[in-house]
Design a protein around this motif. Structure first.
Motif, PDB file in Angstrom:
ATOM      1  N   ASN A 167       0.161  12.553 -13.767  1.00 16.84           N
ATOM      2  CA  ASN A 167      -0.001  11.429 -14.679  1.00 16.84           C
ATOM      3  C   ASN A 167      -1.303  10.673 -14.449  1.00 16.84           C
ATOM      4  OD1 ASN A 167       2.578  11.385 -16.254  1.00 16.84           O
ATOM      5  ND2 ASN A 167       3.415  11.318 -14.197  1.00 16.84           N
ATOM      6  N   ILE A 168      -2.261  11.314 -13.829  1.00 13.02           N
ATOM      7  CA  ILE A 168      -3.545  10.677 -13.572  1.00 13.02           C
ATOM      8  C   ILE A 168      -4.622  11.364 -14.395  1.00 13.02           C
ATOM      9  CG2 ILE A 168      -5.261  10.106 -11.818  1.00 13.02           C
ATOM     10  CD1 ILE A 168      -2.596   8.649 -11.518  1.00 13.02           C
ATOM     11  N   GLY A 169      -5.450  10.563 -15.040  1.00 11.01           N
ATOM     12  CA  GLY A 169      -6.562  11.132 -15.789  1.00 11.01           C
ATOM     13  C   GLY A 169      -6.087  12.024 -16.913  1.00 11.01           C
ATOM     14  N   GLY A 170      -6.833  13.080 -17.179  1.00  8.13           N
ATOM     15  CA  GLY A 170      -6.437  14.008 -18.210  1.00  8.13           C
ATOM     16  C   GLY A 170      -7.423  14.065 -19.358  1.00  8.13           C
ATOM     17  N   LEU A 171      -7.018  14.745 -20.413  1.00  2.00           N
ATOM     18  CA  LEU A 171      -7.874  14.961 -21.565  1.00  2.00           C
ATOM     19  C   LEU A 171      -7.065  14.794 -22.846  1.00  2.00           C
ATOM     20  CD1 LEU A 171      -9.567  18.255 -20.292  1.00  2.00           C
ATOM     21  CD2 LEU A 171     -10.639  15.997 -20.312  1.00  2.00           C
ATOM     22  N   ILE A 172      -7.721  14.286 -23.879  1.00  2.00           N
ATOM     23  CA  ILE A 172      -7.113  14.187 -25.206  1.00  2.00           C
ATOM     24  C   ILE A 172      -7.824  15.180 -26.113  1.00  2.00           C
ATOM     25  CG2 ILE A 172      -6.697  12.715 -27.200  1.00  2.00           C
ATOM     26  CD1 ILE A 172      -6.756  10.354 -25.318  1.00  2.00           C
ATOM     27  N   ASP A 202     -10.554  -5.239   1.185  1.00  3.89           N
ATOM     28  CA  ASP A 202      -9.297  -5.601   1.842  1.00  3.89           C
ATOM     29  C   ASP A 202      -8.058  -5.313   1.016  1.00  3.89           C
ATOM     30  OD1 ASP A 202     -10.601  -6.788   4.150  1.00  3.89           O
ATOM     31  OD2 ASP A 202     -11.177  -8.430   2.812  1.00  3.89           O
ATOM     32  N   HIS A 203      -8.222  -4.772  -0.207  1.00  3.21           N
ATOM     33  CA  HIS A 203      -7.081  -4.643  -1.107  1.00  3.21           C
ATOM     34  C   HIS A 203      -6.974  -3.236  -1.704  1.00  3.21           C
ATOM     35  CE1 HIS A 203      -8.095  -8.952  -1.058  1.00  3.21           C
ATOM     36  NE2 HIS A 203      -6.810  -9.169  -1.266  1.00  3.21           N
ATOM     37  N   ILE A 204      -5.744  -2.918  -2.059  1.00  2.00           N
ATOM     38  CA  ILE A 204      -5.445  -1.759  -2.899  1.00  2.00           C
ATOM     39  C   ILE A 204      -4.894  -2.322  -4.207  1.00  2.00           C
ATOM     40  CG2 ILE A 204      -4.040   0.314  -3.189  1.00  2.00           C
ATOM     41  CD1 ILE A 204      -3.784   0.339  -0.075  1.00  2.00           C
ATOM     42  N   PHE A 205      -5.532  -1.993  -5.321  1.00  3.24           N
ATOM     43  CA  PHE A 205      -5.080  -2.473  -6.621  1.00  3.24           C
ATOM     44  C   PHE A 205      -4.496  -1.295  -7.395  1.00  3.24           C
ATOM     45  CE2 PHE A 205      -8.605  -5.362  -5.527  1.00  3.24           C
ATOM     46  CZ  PHE A 205      -7.913  -6.568  -5.528  1.00  3.24           C
ATOM     47  N   VAL A 206      -3.273  -1.455  -7.860  1.00  3.92           N
ATOM     48  CA  VAL A 206      -2.594  -0.410  -8.625  1.00  3.92           C
ATOM     49  C   VAL A 206      -2.295  -0.954 -10.015  1.00  3.92           C
ATOM     50  CG1 VAL A 206      -0.634   1.160  -8.760  1.00  3.92           C
ATOM     51  CG2 VAL A 206      -1.536   0.482  -6.516  1.00  3.92           C
ATOM     52  N   SER A 207      -2.873  -0.335 -11.024  1.00  7.09           N
ATOM     53  CA  SER A 207      -2.614  -0.725 -12.414  1.00  7.09           C
ATOM     54  C   SER A 207      -1.496   0.152 -12.946  1.00  7.09           C
ATOM     55  CB  SER A 207      -3.877  -0.562 -13.264  1.00  7.09           C
ATOM     56  OG  SER A 207      -4.914  -1.389 -12.782  1.00  7.09           O
ATOM     57  N   THR A 208      -0.394  -0.471 -13.330  1.00  8.70           N
ATOM     58  CA  THR A 208       0.781   0.276 -13.780  1.00  8.70           C
ATOM     59  C   THR A 208       1.675  -0.629 -14.612  1.00  8.70           C
ATOM     60  OG1 THR A 208       2.669   1.608 -13.039  1.00  8.70           O
ATOM     61  CG2 THR A 208       2.090  -0.288 -11.685  1.00  8.70           C
ATOM     62  N   ASN A 209       2.313  -0.060 -15.604  1.00 10.64           N
ATOM     63  CA  ASN A 209       3.242  -0.809 -16.455  1.00 10.64           C
ATOM     64  C   ASN A 209       2.635  -2.093 -17.009  1.00 10.64           C
ATOM     65  OD1 ASN A 209       5.247   1.115 -15.874  1.00 10.64           O
ATOM     66  ND2 ASN A 209       5.961  -0.023 -14.080  1.00 10.64           N
ATOM     67  N   GLY A 210       1.334  -2.057 -17.344  1.00 10.00           N
ATOM     68  CA  GLY A 210       0.683  -3.224 -17.935  1.00 10.00           C
ATOM     69  C   GLY A 210       0.376  -4.333 -16.958  1.00 10.00           C
ATOM     70  N   TYR A 258      -0.262   5.497 -13.441  1.00 14.16           N
ATOM     71  CA  TYR A 258      -0.948   4.438 -12.720  1.00 14.16           C
ATOM     72  C   TYR A 258      -2.398   4.829 -12.490  1.00 14.16           C
ATOM     73  CZ  TYR A 258       0.350   7.766  -9.092  1.00 14.16           C
ATOM     74  OH  TYR A 258       0.540   8.927  -8.377  1.00 14.16           O
ATOM     75  N   SER A 259      -3.204   3.855 -12.122  1.00 10.69           N
ATOM     76  CA  SER A 259      -4.541   4.120 -11.597  1.00 10.69           C
ATOM     77  C   SER A 259      -4.713   3.201 -10.397  1.00 10.69           C
ATOM     78  CB  SER A 259      -5.630   3.859 -12.641  1.00 10.69           C
ATOM     79  OG  SER A 259      -5.707   2.477 -12.952  1.00 10.69           O
ATOM     80  N   ILE A 260      -5.595   3.580  -9.476  1.00 13.10           N
ATOM     81  CA  ILE A 260      -5.786   2.748  -8.284  1.00 13.10           C
ATOM     82  C   ILE A 260      -7.270   2.511  -8.050  1.00 13.10           C
ATOM     83  CG2 ILE A 260      -3.666   3.613  -7.237  1.00 13.10           C
ATOM     84  CD1 ILE A 260      -5.379   5.238  -5.295  1.00 13.10           C
ATOM     85  N   LYS A 261      -7.552   1.356  -7.462  1.00 15.10           N
ATOM     86  CA  LYS A 261      -8.900   0.990  -7.047  1.00 15.10           C
ATOM     87  C   LYS A 261      -8.802   0.363  -5.660  1.00 15.10           C
ATOM     88  CE  LYS A 261     -11.115   1.846 -10.996  1.00 15.10           C
ATOM     89  NZ  LYS A 261     -11.412   0.764 -11.942  1.00 15.10           N
ATOM     90  N   LEU A 262      -9.822   0.563  -4.852  1.00 17.27           N
ATOM     91  CA  LEU A 262      -9.878  -0.030  -3.527  1.00 17.27           C
ATOM     92  C   LEU A 262     -11.015  -1.023  -3.459  1.00 17.27           C
ATOM     93  CD1 LEU A 262      -9.512   3.096  -1.179  1.00 17.27           C
ATOM     94  CD2 LEU A 262      -7.689   1.712  -2.192  1.00 17.27           C
ATOM     95  N   SER A 263     -10.772  -2.155  -2.799  1.00 21.07           N
ATOM     96  CA  SER A 263     -11.848  -3.070  -2.442  1.00 21.07           C
ATOM     97  C   SER A 263     -11.877  -3.145  -0.920  1.00 21.07           C
ATOM     98  CB  SER A 263     -11.617  -4.453  -3.057  1.00 21.07           C
ATOM     99  OG  SER A 263     -10.518  -5.101  -2.447  1.00 21.07           O
TER     100      SER A 263
END
Length: 433
Positions: A244-249, A97-105, A90-95
């Protein structure tokens, strides 16, 4: 062995299929992935007050604490329903008033105060309103969310999930993964990918895709390796506290050299109304104003400086240090550095206090000690322009920590522990200024 690798933003899909023959076939879609390329007495570079002195700080590692980033901490259990389940990646962003979690498409929206699930923003798909990747970019003034849509568009939604139309990206340029906003214009970093020229440019454009200004000074022409020169690809995602956050290829070539691509490490961000830019592994952060770039901050790594001519070489580079990630707020700059980019991979956390001009560093695996509520170590993964730092605490890791630290009083700020169980979504932790 066939690898099909699709990387956009923080989402990664790896499909493996085996064949009877021994020939390795490589099909790689990088969708515009950019090849961007504590102490008893912490100190700063005396002759450069804006320098972040890693060389000195590494010799005086110290304990890092959450109170160095903010004055209070909040724990927000994210509501668990059949529609709001958060996956292992997952990744998360804050605004505001909201917490946005991007996960599973999907991009899931939660109330920032209560953790209540508010719904999904848009959807992944090929229809006009669909996006290719659920990782969002948030406009700082409108709070509208922008999502990348292959090959040359963004789709726009408001925080309630209402579709607001499409944004056109400049044509004939591979799409960038990193955007930020400058008034009515979008600023994007267009960079090189596998098999593409090693160039880099910053472009301002409007929502019709018309280029209004550019900064080509960061171009770095070269002869990129062809796709047929790749021998193997490895993904390193074992970052401290957030496997499972970030990383390197790591792209290994037949001549023994290597290219490293950061995952989910923005090269552009807003801070205190200013636009900052840094190419991955570069020691300089630039302040972008119009079509000019000036040096904002530099990292001094001293004897551990990674020489440009040795980039890509595995031999005798284990002691060199590169900066892999940056989270900047008005009062602090939090960073992750890595010693031994190719093999050793020893991570360090750092906090640069902008007011005191002092750099503090520790072993990143330890995290930041929670001296505000005396709970689990804090491993920041996102921040806001207002000065908040945030991460998600996975239930399994909470249980492991509780087993090792029995007798924790589940009251006050830790009363959320009474609300969760093994089936619950992660808990969002926010350190506030």
């Amino acid at each position: 062995y066939e690898i099909r690798l699709s990387l956009v933003g923080s989402e990664m899909c790896i499909r493996d299929s085996f064949h009877n023959n021994t020939t390795m076939k490589k099909q790689i879609m990088l969708g515009g992935l950019l090849l961007l390329l504590g102490s008893c007495t912490p100190q700063n570079k005396a002759n450069d007050p804006n320098a972040i002195d890693i060389a000195v700080s590494l010799e005086h590692l110290t304990e890092l604490k959450t109170s160095q980033l903010g004055k209070q901490i909040r724990y927000i259990p994210l509501e668990t329903t059949d529609s709001s389940l958060i996956g292992n990646s997952y990744s998360i962003k804050l605004s505001k008033d909201h917490i946005f979690v991007s996960t599973n498409g999907r991009c899931l929206s939660f109330n920032k105060q209560t953790g209540k699930y508010l719904g999904s923003i848009g959807h992944k798909g090929e229809d006009p309103q669909g996006y290719s990747n659920a990782n969002c970019f948030i406009h700082p003034h409108t709070n509208n969310l922008y999502f990348y849509r292959q090959p040359d568009k963004l789709v726009k939604y408001d925080t309630k999930g209402n579709y607001l139309g499409q944004v056109h990206l400049p044509q004939k340029i591979s799409p960038s993964l990193y955007f930020t906003f400058s008034d009515s214009l979008i600023l994007a970093h267009y960079g090189e990918g596998i098999g593409q020229p090693q160039a880099s440019a910053l472009l301002y454009f409007n929502e019709q895709g018309e280029v209004k200004d550019s900064l080509p000074e960061f171009a770095n022409p070269g002869d990129p390796m062809g796709m047929d020169q790749i021998s193997s690809i490895n993904v390193f995602k074992q970052l401290p506290g957030n496997a499972n956050i970030g990383g390197l290829i790591y792209i290994n070539y037949q001549d023994g050299t290597m290219t490293v691509l950061p995952i989910d490490q923005p090269s552009l961000w807003l801070n205190n109304g200013s636009i900052h830019f840094r190419k991955a592994f570069n020691d300089t952060i630039y302040d972008i104003k119009g079509h000019e770039a000036t040096v904002h901050t530099t990292f001094h790594t001293g004897q551990w400086h990674f020489p440009a001519e040795k980039m890509g070489q595995k031999e005798d580079t284990d002691n060199y240090i590169v900066i892999t990630g940056i989270l900047e707020t008005p009062k602090h700059l939090f960073f992750i550095s890595l010693q031994g980019l190719y093999d050793k991979r020893k991570p360090f956390y750092g906090i640069y206090d902008k007011e005191k001009h002092i750099t503090y560093m520790n072993d990143a695996n330890v995290g930041l000690t929670d001296d505000l509520t005396h709970f689990m170590p804090f491993y920041p993964i996102t921040c806001t322009e207002e000065g908040e730092y945030a991460a998600l605490l996975e239930i399994g890791k909470i249980d492991e920590w509780m087993d090792k630290n029995p007798g924790i009083v589940q009251e006050g700020k830790l009363s959320f522990l009474q609300e969760i169980n093994e089936e619950s979504n992660p808990v969002c932790v926010i350190v506030e200024p």
